[in-house]
Design an enzyme around this catalytic site. Sequence first.
Site, PDB file in Angstrom:
ATOM      1  N   LYS A  49       0.621  -1.238  -0.140  1.00  0.00           N
ATOM      2  CA  LYS A  49       0.016   0.019   0.014  1.00  0.00           C
ATOM      3  C   LYS A  49       0.880   1.264   0.017  1.00  0.00           C
ATOM      4  CE  LYS A  49      -3.361  -2.883   0.167  1.00  0.00           C
ATOM      5  NZ  LYS A  49      -2.724  -4.249   0.400  1.00  0.00           N
ATOM      6  N   TYR A 263     -11.672 -15.259   2.563  1.00  0.00           N
ATOM      7  CA  TYR A 263     -10.642 -14.236   3.099  1.00  0.00           C
ATOM      8  C   TYR A 263     -10.189 -14.157   4.459  1.00  0.00           C
ATOM      9  CZ  TYR A 263      -8.933  -9.528   3.676  1.00  0.00           C
ATOM     10  OH  TYR A 263      -8.079  -8.616   4.153  1.00  0.00           O
ATOM     11  N   TYR A 289      -2.609 -12.611   2.876  1.00  0.00           N
ATOM     12  CA  TYR A 289      -2.125 -12.364   1.523  1.00  0.00           C
ATOM     13  C   TYR A 289      -0.950 -13.368   0.945  1.00  0.00           C
ATOM     14  CZ  TYR A 289      -5.094  -8.356   1.980  1.00  0.00           C
ATOM     15  OH  TYR A 289      -6.418  -7.703   2.136  1.00  0.00           O
TER      16      TYR A 289
HETATM   17  C1  LIG Z   1      -3.493  -5.508   0.219  1.00  0.00           C
HETATM   18  C2  LIG Z   1      -2.500  -6.525   0.574  1.00  0.00           C
HETATM   19  C3  LIG Z   1      -2.312  -7.346  -0.683  1.00  0.00           C
HETATM   20  C4  LIG Z   1      -3.307  -7.480  -2.036  1.00  0.00           C
HETATM   21  O1  LIG Z   1      -2.994  -6.288  -3.025  1.00  0.00           O
HETATM   22  P1  LIG Z   1      -4.058  -5.784  -3.815  1.00  0.00           P
HETATM   23  O2  LIG Z   1      -3.471  -4.660  -4.561  1.00  0.00           O
HETATM   24  O3  LIG Z   1      -5.197  -5.298  -2.626  1.00  0.00           O
HETATM   25  O4  LIG Z   1      -4.607  -6.939  -4.578  1.00  0.00           O
HETATM   26  C5  LIG Z   1      -1.251  -8.172  -0.839  1.00  0.00           C
HETATM   27  N1  LIG Z   1      -0.563  -8.398   0.363  1.00  0.00           N
HETATM   28  C6  LIG Z   1      -0.546  -7.642   1.374  1.00  0.00           C
HETATM   29  C7  LIG Z   1       0.179  -7.729   2.451  1.00  0.00           C
HETATM   30  C8  LIG Z   1      -1.603  -6.507   1.565  1.00  0.00           C
HETATM   31  O5  LIG Z   1      -1.747  -5.707   2.468  1.00  0.00           O
END
Ligand SMILES: *Cc1c(COP(=O)(O)O)cnc(C)c1O
Length: 337
Positions: A49, A263, A289
């Site tokens: 992010k 999720y 993730y």
């Molecule tokens: C948000 C996030 C993702 C996913 O990325 P997107 O751009 O939302 O698809 C992957 N890894 C981490 C650690 C995240 O915080």
Amino acid sequence: MSIARFPRRRYTAGMTAIERLDRLSEALGGPTIWIKRDDQLGLSAGGNKTRKLEFLVADALAQGADTLVTTGAPQSNHCRLTAAAAVKEGLKCRLLIEERIPGSFAQDATGNHFLFDLLGVESIEVVPAGTDLAAGMARIAEGLKAEGRKPYVIPGGGSNPLGALGYVACAGEIVAQSADMGVAFDAVVCASGSAGTHAGLLVGLEAARSQMPLTGVSVRRAVPEQTALVEGLAVRTAELLGHDSSVVAGTVRVDDRWVGEGYAIPTDTMVEAVRMLAGLEGVLLDPVYTGKAMAGLIGQVREGRWKKSENILFVHTGGSPALYAYRPTLAKGVPLA
Ligand SMILES: *Cc1c(COP(=O)(O)O)cnc(C)c1O
């Protein structure tokens, strides 16, 4: 239009490293696995992010905003990093938290939730799964405007075309590093959630005329929905840059076999991946993730998808603070001597 024409704040000095994972590659007996350390991006504890916020926060500042409003799950890395960017820029931050798993929000939770507190988030509103989050954030923004404040609303995951530019830039780094290192990557693998990472990388690799195939490991949705989400955002991101958006059509690859029950719900393969990367490479993944994305990569290696001579790049998108909130699932307990 060149990406250099978009206002951008800088939260990371230079490029993130690409490292070779010798011990993991050897343990799996497949291709050589490399990792792009986007977990080491700037702002509090890093993660993907940060790249998106460089463009989003620059836009907020250009508009004279004084408060960032965004949304995410109770352990949202995106909310943590938005709060960190707000601190850095002297802005306030308000969060709308979607309780995707009923009962999963707790005021005394650790991990990212604890960091919201430390980073001075002004207030958190918690809503149940399925709430219209855009409408919820618009309502929070209206309330702030009524008080004479200037809110700037950032969508969940920072995934709009402006945010995805962060990963167009990342693709440029990967192409440059590949040339510099003399390593041609035969595949790139990333986690695919709100899709800004996947879509941005796709547009950026395409713009560089790179031949590296990209696969997103879904952390939430089934292939048809996730593919449509990524493709839609990739098209709009290409349009923002004035590129030919037709080239991204039909190129989105999603693997949805590693989501498990849903999720943020742990899977055995996620636990294995988190423990393998920590134990073999000293790399901390996350349970929501990158643990599932790496489980996907490991699974694909075991299926014999790549030759031993090939080079595979895993994009580590961060998230390690969430590990602490999953300790009971992940810990085995160190034997006491
Ligand atoms: C948000 C996030 C993702 C996913 O990325 P997107 O751009 O939302 O698809 C992957 N890894 C981490 C650690 C995240 O915080």
